[in-house]
Design an enzyme around this catalytic site. Structure first.
Site, PDB file in Angstrom:
ATOM      1  N   CYS A   2       0.590  -0.776  -0.004  1.00 42.75           N
ATOM      2  CA  CYS A   2       0.323   0.136   0.268  1.00 42.75           C
ATOM      3  C   CYS A   2       0.600   1.346  -0.039  1.00 42.75           C
ATOM      4  O   CYS A   2       1.756   1.291   0.074  1.00 42.75           O
ATOM      5  CB  CYS A   2      -1.040  -0.351   1.213  1.00 42.75           C
ATOM      6  SG  CYS A   2      -1.788  -1.455   1.575  1.00 42.75           S
ATOM      7  N   GLY A  28      -0.420   0.378  -5.346  1.00 45.76           N
ATOM      8  CA  GLY A  28      -1.491  -0.286  -4.618  1.00 45.76           C
ATOM      9  C   GLY A  28      -1.989   0.423  -6.328  1.00 45.76           C
ATOM     10  O   GLY A  28      -2.844   1.594  -5.385  1.00 45.76           O
ATOM     11  N   ASN A 102      -0.137   1.204   5.753  1.00 45.73           N
ATOM     12  CA  ASN A 102       0.546   0.327   5.108  1.00 45.73           C
ATOM     13  C   ASN A 102       1.154  -1.070   5.700  1.00 45.73           C
ATOM     14  O   ASN A 102       2.110  -0.902   6.745  1.00 45.73           O
ATOM     15  CB  ASN A 102       1.520   0.247   4.290  1.00 45.73           C
ATOM     16  CG  ASN A 102       3.072   0.061   3.330  1.00 45.73           C
ATOM     17  OD1 ASN A 102       4.438   0.997   2.939  1.00 45.73           O
ATOM     18  ND2 ASN A 102       2.539  -1.127   2.911  1.00 45.73           N
ATOM     19  N   GLY A 103       1.375  -2.133   5.689  1.00 48.72           N
ATOM     20  CA  GLY A 103       2.266  -3.278   6.513  1.00 48.72           C
ATOM     21  C   GLY A 103       1.566  -4.077   6.752  1.00 48.72           C
ATOM     22  O   GLY A 103       0.845  -4.220   5.922  1.00 48.72           O
ATOM     23  N   CYS A 236      12.822  -3.499   4.343  1.00 48.98           N
ATOM     24  CA  CYS A 236      12.525  -4.320   3.182  1.00 48.98           C
ATOM     25  C   CYS A 236      12.986  -4.931   2.672  1.00 48.98           C
ATOM     26  O   CYS A 236      13.196  -3.636   1.796  1.00 48.98           O
ATOM     27  CB  CYS A 236      10.739  -4.130   3.426  1.00 48.98           C
ATOM     28  SG  CYS A 236      10.651  -6.036   1.302  1.00 48.98           S
ATOM     29  N   TYR A 242      12.197  -4.306  -6.342  1.00 48.21           N
ATOM     30  CA  TYR A 242      11.431  -3.921  -7.155  1.00 48.21           C
ATOM     31  C   TYR A 242       9.946  -2.822  -6.739  1.00 48.21           C
ATOM     32  O   TYR A 242       9.417  -2.533  -7.909  1.00 48.21           O
ATOM     33  CB  TYR A 242       9.799  -5.370  -7.037  1.00 48.21           C
ATOM     34  CG  TYR A 242       8.702  -5.261  -7.995  1.00 48.21           C
ATOM     35  CD1 TYR A 242       8.642  -5.314  -9.367  1.00 48.21           C
ATOM     36  CD2 TYR A 242       7.494  -5.028  -7.344  1.00 48.21           C
ATOM     37  CE1 TYR A 242       7.617  -5.214  -9.522  1.00 48.21           C
ATOM     38  CE2 TYR A 242       6.482  -5.177  -7.866  1.00 48.21           C
ATOM     39  CZ  TYR A 242       6.485  -5.405  -9.591  1.00 48.21           C
ATOM     40  OH  TYR A 242       5.347  -5.442  -9.723  1.00 48.21           O
ATOM     41  N   SER A 283       9.841  -3.393 -14.846  1.00 49.79           N
ATOM     42  CA  SER A 283      10.632  -4.054 -13.048  1.00 49.79           C
ATOM     43  C   SER A 283      12.310  -4.333 -13.932  1.00 49.79           C
ATOM     44  O   SER A 283      12.828  -3.741 -12.264  1.00 49.79           O
ATOM     45  CB  SER A 283      10.220  -4.832 -12.646  1.00 49.79           C
ATOM     46  OG  SER A 283      10.095  -6.440 -13.569  1.00 49.79           O
ATOM     47  N   CYS A 382       6.274 -13.883   2.240  1.00 53.39           N
ATOM     48  CA  CYS A 382       6.186 -12.397   2.899  1.00 53.39           C
ATOM     49  C   CYS A 382       5.618 -12.099   3.528  1.00 53.39           C
ATOM     50  O   CYS A 382       4.072 -12.414   3.762  1.00 53.39           O
ATOM     51  CB  CYS A 382       6.312 -11.430   2.051  1.00 53.39           C
ATOM     52  SG  CYS A 382       6.646  -9.562   3.511  1.00 53.39           S
ATOM     53  N   CYS A 436      12.205 -12.935   2.296  1.00 54.71           N
ATOM     54  CA  CYS A 436      11.387 -13.639   1.302  1.00 54.71           C
ATOM     55  C   CYS A 436      12.474 -14.638   0.300  1.00 54.71           C
ATOM     56  O   CYS A 436      12.738 -15.344  -0.640  1.00 54.71           O
ATOM     57  CB  CYS A 436      10.944 -12.996   0.331  1.00 54.71           C
ATOM     58  SG  CYS A 436      12.296 -11.452   0.117  1.00 54.71           S
TER      59      CYS A 436
HETATM   60  P1  AMP Z   1       6.018 -14.154 -12.053  1.00 51.94           P
HETATM   61  O1  AMP Z   1       5.612 -13.942 -13.700  1.00 51.94           O
HETATM   62  O2  AMP Z   1       4.615 -14.569 -11.196  1.00 51.94           O
HETATM   63  O3  AMP Z   1       7.516 -14.290 -12.054  1.00 51.94           O
HETATM   64  O4  AMP Z   1       6.316 -12.533 -11.744  1.00 51.94           O
HETATM   65  C1  AMP Z   1       7.452 -12.210 -12.117  1.00 51.94           C
HETATM   66  C2  AMP Z   1       7.179 -10.749 -12.197  1.00 51.94           C
HETATM   67  O5  AMP Z   1       6.676  -9.713 -11.341  1.00 51.94           O
HETATM   68  C3  AMP Z   1       8.706  -9.903 -12.416  1.00 51.94           C
HETATM   69  O6  AMP Z   1       8.631  -8.838 -13.395  1.00 51.94           O
HETATM   70  C4  AMP Z   1       8.638  -8.927 -10.856  1.00 51.94           C
HETATM   71  O7  AMP Z   1       8.473  -7.617 -10.848  1.00 51.94           O
HETATM   72  C5  AMP Z   1       7.220  -8.767 -10.834  1.00 51.94           C
HETATM   73  N1  AMP Z   1       7.073  -9.412  -9.089  1.00 51.94           N
HETATM   74  C6  AMP Z   1       7.300  -9.590  -8.012  1.00 51.94           C
HETATM   75  N2  AMP Z   1       6.849  -9.200  -6.690  1.00 51.94           N
HETATM   76  C7  AMP Z   1       5.691  -8.971  -7.558  1.00 51.94           C
HETATM   77  C8  AMP Z   1       4.662  -8.675  -6.478  1.00 51.94           C
HETATM   78  N3  AMP Z   1       4.518  -9.369  -4.795  1.00 51.94           N
HETATM   79  N4  AMP Z   1       4.567  -8.131  -6.526  1.00 51.94           N
HETATM   80  C9  AMP Z   1       3.765  -7.223  -7.980  1.00 51.94           C
HETATM   81  N5  AMP Z   1       4.465  -7.521  -8.850  1.00 51.94           N
HETATM   82  C10 AMP Z   1       6.098  -8.590  -8.225  1.00 51.94           C
END
Ligand code: AMP
Length: 462
Positions: A2, A28, A102-103, A236, A242, A283, A382, A436
């Site tokens: 959040c 969010g 947030n948390g 964190c 990310y 990302s 997490c 994590c």
């Molecule tokens: P996946 O397809 O599930 O492996 O998603 C990986 C992608 O999701 C990567 O490009 C990350 O940047 C992004 N990602 C990793 N952790 C999170 C998260 N907690 N919330 C949203 N996006 C995430």
């Protein structure tokens, strides 16, 4: 995850909060809300959706007053519905109170059950409501003292802002998992999850709200309370990897520079001869730039993102996420055809994104694909506010790197090791929660639960 924002003493408090939330939208996209006060009454508005869609001029005009708080939500605890949207606003014995958090409070369910047994009635499934009940039940006099007594009962992570008719209170948990910063704009104080919101509203960054600090802001000025025993900090690390916006200054560094450093370290550890480095946008961009600069392999935008769809991962439903990858990204045919490519992303969760991207790159004629990840394998859930699913959904918790490479369809796959991540962040001063990746959780689970029990408990299944 959040985002939270608060402003004290500004003639356009709700508008400022709207702008702040707009800058924090990446934290969010499920719902957003603002509560404001004119010293006597409190107004609020919460809705599912994006900040700019919710807060039209007519809605903002109703949020009168010189102080306000706001929240953008991506559900990590409690289900996805308007009842869980924040700020939560109540009227209790001491007057109006709004809270944005947030948390994630790891023992919220235990306290909730306890309070319900004594007759408390809860309106939401959000862990934040527990704090309101504890404040209301406290025998202390002032709100800030009531809050301090409430916070002594909760465990887990919180960065929060609280608004009463005459004051703004900001609080951060003793380990400091989630970010929270203090700024100033002329005579107004501003509190935000990230500094990128200060840049948008023109506020000056003053400092972080310290882990374990509670800050009371009222007409007398600003007063700091540090009621908890000092603990080791556990920022964190995933905020850096990310979650946070690259232009934010957080935990003493700019997020962008950290991402580049992680990419440089990744390059030193996992060099492979290739024609180009391409990020998975957005990302992987910082790490890919670092990788390219360290190795001299040219950086290319081999994947183009459609900016008019939300984050794919962020959609809670699996079916939407699967579809989402293609909606969101397309590969550059002419650039990737016949080339040996290093593809960089910040993390792999379920590996669905990477698998689809690699398939697309192959269809467009890429010769070799070397997948590099600028963080260690995400193998553990997490419980402190990042939506990393249970181990059963995290590919790295049940598969070897070789198996993940096979699933992705890449020629090679390499991650950053935990040691290298620490080195990239500056070994001497490592004050991060990396549960994590490492499975080392910085606080005990309630009732001394084991990890497996905690996973079930946190999903409400036990
Ligand atoms: P996946 O397809 O599930 O492996 O998603 C990986 C992608 O999701 C990567 O490009 C990350 O940047 C992004 N990602 C990793 N952790 C999170 C998260 N907690 N919330 C949203 N996006 C995430």
């Amino acid at each position: 995850m959040c985002g939270i924002f608060g402003v004290f003493n500004h003639k356009d408090a709700a508008n400022m909060t709207y702008l702040g939330l707009h800058a924090l939208q990446h934290r969010g996209q499920e719902s957003a809300g603002i509560a404001s006060t004119d010293d006597y009454t409190m107004k609020s508005h919460r809705e599912m959706g994006l900040v700019s869609d919710i807060f039209r001029a007519n809605v903002l005009a109703k949020l009168e007053g010189g102080s306000a708080i706001g929240h953008v939500r991506y559900s990590t605890s409690g289900s996805s519905n308007l009842g869980n949207a924040q700020p939560l606003v109540v009227e209790y014995a001491k007057g109006n109170l709004a809270i944005a958090h947030n948390g994630n409070l790891t023992n919220a369910r235990i306290i909730q059950e306890e309070l319900q047994n004594y007759g408390s009635i809860f309106q939401s499934t959000s862990d934040t409501e527990v704090i309101i009940h504890l404040i209301a039940l406290s025998h202390e006099d002032s709100t800030v003292e009531r809050l301090i007594s409430a916070l002594h009962r909760v465990e887990g992570s919180y960065s929060m802002v609280i608004l009463t008719n005459k004051e703004l209170i900001a609080a951060r948990d003793p380990l400091g998992f989630r970010p929270l910063v203090l700024g100033k704009l002329k005579d107004s104080y501003i509190v935000s999850s990230e500094t990128c919101a200060f840049d948008l509203v023109g506020a000056k960054y003053l400092r972080e709200i310290e882990p374990g600090e509670i800050l009371l802001i009222n007409e007398k000025g600003i007063k700091s309370y540090t009621p908890f025993k000092k603990k080791e900090r556990k920022y964190c690390i995933f905020e850096y990897i990310y979650f946070a916006r690259p232009d934010s200054y957080m935990f003493g560094k700019t997020v962008y520079s950290v991402r580049k450093d992680l990419g440089r370290q990744l390059a030193r550890d996992t060099f492979v001869d290739a024609d180009m480095v391409i990020p998975i946008p957005d990302s992987g961009i910082g790490a890919a730039l670092g990788y390219s600069q360290e190795t001299g392999i040219p950086f290319e935008l081999g994947l183009i993102r459609n900016h008019y769809v939300g984050r794919t991962f962020i959609e809670p439903k699996d079916s939407i996420r699967h579809f989402g990858v293609k909606l969101k990204l397309n590969a550059m045919r002419d650039i990737v055809k016949g080339k040996r490519i290093v593809v960089i992303d910040d993390s792999i969760v379920r590996a669905t994104t990477g698998r689809k991207i690699i398939k697309m790159l192959r269809q467009y004629g890429a010769k070799e694909i070397h997948f590099r990840v600028s963080s260690p394998p995400t193998a553990y859930p997490c419980f402190y506010g990042i939506d990393t699913p249970s181990r059963s959904e995290l590919i790295a918790s049940s598969h070897t790197i070789q198996e993940i490479n096979k699933y992705l369809g890449s020629n090679t796959l390499q991650y950053l090791s935990i040691e290298s991540m620490k080195a990239a962040l500056g070994n001497g001063n490592y004050e991060y929660c990396d549960a994590c990746f490492s499975g080392t959780y910085p606080s005990k689970f309630p009732w001394g639960m084991e990890l497996g029990q905690m996973e079930l408990f946190s999903r409400g299944e036990k």
